[in-house]
Scaffold this active site. Structure first.
Site: not given
Length: 344
Positions: A146, A171
């Site tokens: 990501s 995350y």
């Protein structure tokens, strides 16, 4: 064997090998669905796994899945990749050539409220995938990372060569951990791995927890939308078709070689950051309604700007993401209105 077809004005590579067996985790998710469908359309066999969790409306996940089930060469398994026995049994049953790990607990804000789900899926689950790929000598493991790993990196645009030691959400930390884990397996066991740092992917069948879907819902229903940092943010919005095309070319290029230490990282972005206020204006135009803005301070875990340096990707796969935000939003809102049966 590789053949070619036209995508707009470009000639692109497509896979033409009906014997190719590919394992996709998170196949009912946004990117997993689109990539699975593309592979199936080009004759590949796809084994997909997804736990259909309720992080967002499962109806959308089942609607995506039902489209995939129309393909004869698609087989679906409901389950989680943190179930070691299940994952091992699938690797034993099928002789996968390529594994594409897209299963993960998504969302930055949700990681503050429910950290355990990120540990189980993003860390334990990914460790299971790595172990099985090692034991079964998978030719290429491609996995989702990501843009969030960059945190509030001051170097813009973000380069794959930048340090990413300061993630500002759990995350992001799990995605950075995935990259470290993959590097270890590549270095120690010569397992070819490619990590994909996705930059704000959007398009038809997108996630309801993402800004585009949330803003569209709120505007249609004349509800306020929460705009963090008072709208002073930029995002490198990347259209789903460009993402899928990039992944397809990475597959076609083959796994990283020994000269790359069997390890690669790519940014998958549009290289064109868009201001949040302009993004909202475009949605308003397409939906024919004005947004009610609820301006808020910066949210913990969010970053001010995402902007992908994609030169390494372009150099290696000979493709540059090309869908403008204006064109992409038209495609999304057309789908959104049809899916929601909205008349505007």
């Amino acid at each position: 064997m590789i053949c070619y077809r036209l995508l707009g004005k470009e000639v692109i590579q497509i896979i033409q090998n009906t014997n190719r067996l590919i394992f996709i985790t998170g196949c009912a998710g946004f990117i997993g669905f689109h990539l699975s469908r593309r592979l199936l359309e080009e004759g590949c066999q796809v084994i997909g796994i997804d736990n259909i969790n309720d992080y967002y409306d499962v109806t959308l996940k089942y609607d995506r899945l039902n489209m995939l089930k129309k393909y004869q060469k698609f087989h679906f398994v409901k389950g989680s990749i943190d179930n070691k026995e299940l994952v091992e049994s699938l690797f034993e049953q099928y002789q996968f050539e390529i594994v594409i790990n897209l299963a993960a607990q998504a969302g930055i804000r949700y990681s503050i409220e429910n950290p355990e789900s990120y540990i189980q899926s993003n860390l334990v689950g990914f460790a299971n995938i790595l172990e099985c790929c090692k034991h079964h000598k998978i030719s290429h493991l491609i996995y989702a990372s990501s843009s969030s790993v960059y945190g509030n990196n001051k170097h813009i645009p973000s380069s794959i060569y930048d340090r990413v030691d300061h993630p500002i959400s759990l995350y992001a930390a799990t995605k950075k951990a995935n990259e470290l884990m993959a590097y270890t397996y590549s270095h120690t066991f010569k397992l070819p791995t490619t990590g994909l740092r996705f930059f704000t992917v959007y398009g038809p069948w997108g996630r309801p927890d993402m800004a585009l879907f949330k803003f569209s819902n709120a505007i249609i229903n004349q509800q306020p939308i929460e705009v963090y940092n008072y709208g002073n943010m930029k995002r490198d919005f990347t259209y789903i078709d460009d993402v899928v095309e990039s992944v397809m070319r990475i597959i076609n290029n083959g796994p990283p070689k020994e000269s790359d230490s069997y390890y690669k990282i790519y940014n998958i972005g549009n290289h064109k950051p868009v201001k949040l206020d302009y993004f909202i204006q475009l949605i308003e135009v397409q939906l024919g309604k004005k947004a009610i803005l609820k301006l808020l301070p910066m949210n913990p875990g969010e970053v001010l700007e995402t902007y992908a340096d994609i030169e390494q990707l372009v150099n290696d796969i000979k493709y540059r993401p090309q869908t403008s935000i204006e064109e992409g939003l038209i495609k999304f809102t057309d789908w959104f209105k049809d899916y929601k049966n909205i008349k505007t």
